[in-house]
Design an enzyme around this catalytic site. Structure first.
Site, mmCIF file in Angstrom:
data_model
loop_
_atom_site.group_PDB
_atom_site.id
_atom_site.type_symbol
_atom_site.label_atom_id
_atom_site.label_comp_id
_atom_site.label_asym_id
_atom_site.label_seq_id
_atom_site.Cartn_x
_atom_site.Cartn_y
_atom_site.Cartn_z
ATOM 1 N N LYS A 10 -22.151 -25.672 -12.029
ATOM 2 C CA LYS A 10 -22.377 -24.716 -13.127
ATOM 3 C C LYS A 10 -21.359 -23.602 -12.995
ATOM 4 O O LYS A 10 -21.182 -23.055 -11.904
ATOM 5 C CB LYS A 10 -23.792 -24.149 -13.006
ATOM 6 C CG LYS A 10 -24.071 -22.932 -13.853
ATOM 7 C CD LYS A 10 -24.764 -21.793 -13.075
ATOM 8 C CE LYS A 10 -23.869 -21.143 -12.053
ATOM 9 N NZ LYS A 10 -24.369 -19.861 -11.502
ATOM 10 N N GLY A 96 -25.190 -25.226 -7.285
ATOM 11 C CA GLY A 96 -25.677 -25.869 -6.065
ATOM 12 C C GLY A 96 -27.107 -26.340 -6.186
ATOM 13 O O GLY A 96 -27.413 -27.269 -6.936
ATOM 14 N N SER A 99 -28.736 -26.712 -9.698
ATOM 15 C CA SER A 99 -28.326 -27.874 -10.481
ATOM 16 C C SER A 99 -28.976 -29.138 -9.926
ATOM 17 O O SER A 99 -29.376 -30.022 -10.695
ATOM 18 C CB SER A 99 -26.800 -27.997 -10.479
ATOM 19 O OG SER A 99 -26.379 -28.906 -11.454
ATOM 20 N N ASP A 120 -31.213 -19.557 -12.220
ATOM 21 C CA ASP A 120 -30.214 -20.469 -12.786
ATOM 22 C C ASP A 120 -30.803 -21.810 -13.193
ATOM 23 O O ASP A 120 -30.118 -22.639 -13.784
ATOM 24 C CB ASP A 120 -29.114 -20.748 -11.751
ATOM 25 C CG ASP A 120 -28.049 -19.672 -11.749
ATOM 26 O OD1 ASP A 120 -27.975 -18.908 -12.726
ATOM 27 O OD2 ASP A 120 -27.302 -19.608 -10.759
#
Ligand code: C5P
Length: 267
Positions: A10, A96, A99, A120
């Site tokens: 990302k 990391g 995702s 995230d």
């Protein structure tokens, strides 16, 4: 049943910090895209949770409920064997663990809110170009971006996200400017160059080597966009085409053999 899942890197093309809530979390305004490179997951349904990690960045990755993928499985009510091929550096500002967790959620078709796993995770669950706002919980699709050829560089230092946010001096900064729909490459690059990553300065203060990475990328990007992603330490530069990105990646890798350097396509 066995399922393969891809967990792309990302990249925050912009990351504006626009305020701070009473609970300490920061309000963000960020344009997020995803790379054609990342971690890979292989999932096999079973009665017990088990996890195996391989790949160049396997070292230090927990294989228990400290791993966000494991927590994602619990949230989704899925059990089985998770084999994770860790190709991305962790604690690196490129998604990391978020995702990886999002890839599992997509693979097992869990489409509900998973922001409890991390700021995230919602944008990674969406997995395509998006504007992320709120504390990361608001995700609005962004269509029509030109394909972006990029070089990613990580100097191998960990940057603890809370420390970078703490070191940010001004919490209330302007939001992103409006982006015209379906911009040309030139218009998009001009717009990007006028936006920011507000965490860049505090991250450089925490890990000065990030300034060296930004300088090395600026030298090969010739006026193109150069910026840090997330809370660092990974930085990126954008190029007109794949050939230029590949050459730039080779130059930086040759000059800095201990840095992680990859050319890729962002979309
Ligand atoms: O949600 P995540 O675990 O990725 O966040 C890591 C840390 O980053 C949080 O504990 C918080 O200190 C900081 N953070 C923040 N505001 C956000 C997202 C993260 O202050 N919107």
């Amino acid at each position: 049943m066995a399922i393969e899942a891809f967990a792309p890197a990302k990249i925050n093309l912009t990351l504006h910090v626009t305020g701070q809530r009473d609970d300490g979390y920061h309000l963000l305004d960020s344009l997020v895209v995803f790379a054609d490179m990342g971690d890979r997951l292989h999932l096999a349904d079973g009665p017990e949770m088990r996890m195996e990690v391989t790949g160049p960045f396997a070292e230090g990755v927990p294989t228990n409920d400290r791993n966000l993928v494991w927590q994602a499985a619990l949230l989704a009510g899925w059990t089985g064997l998770i084999q994770l091929e860790k190709n991305l550096p962790h604690g690196a500002g490129i998604g990391g663990g978020s995702s990886d967790a999002a890839a599992l959620l997509r693979a097992v078709r869990f489409a509900e809110d998973a922001s409890v796993l991390g700021a995230d995770v919602p944008v990674c669950q969406y997995g395509r170009a998006a504007r992320m706002s709120g504390i990361g919980d608001i995700v609005d699709p962004v269509a029509g971006l030109p394909p972006l050829h990029a070089v990613l560089v990580n100097p191998g230092v960990h940057v603890p996200t809370p420390r970078v946010f703490d070191a940010l001096k001004t919490k209330e900064n302007p939001a992103m400017e409006a982006l015209a729909p379906a911009p040309s490459m030139g218009a998009f690059v001009r717009w990007l160059n006028d936006q920011r990553n507000d965490l860049e300065a505090p991250a450089v203060a925490t890990q000065p080597v990030i300034a060296d990475v930004l300088k090395a990328l600026s030298e090969v990007a010739r006026g193109g966009v150069v910026r840090m992603s997330g809370s660092g330490a990974t930085c990126f530069a954008l190029f007109e085409n794949a050939g230029r990105a590949e050459l730039a990646a080779k130059d930086i890798a040759a000059a800095h053999p201990d840095w992680w350097v990859r050319d890729c396509l962002l979309s």
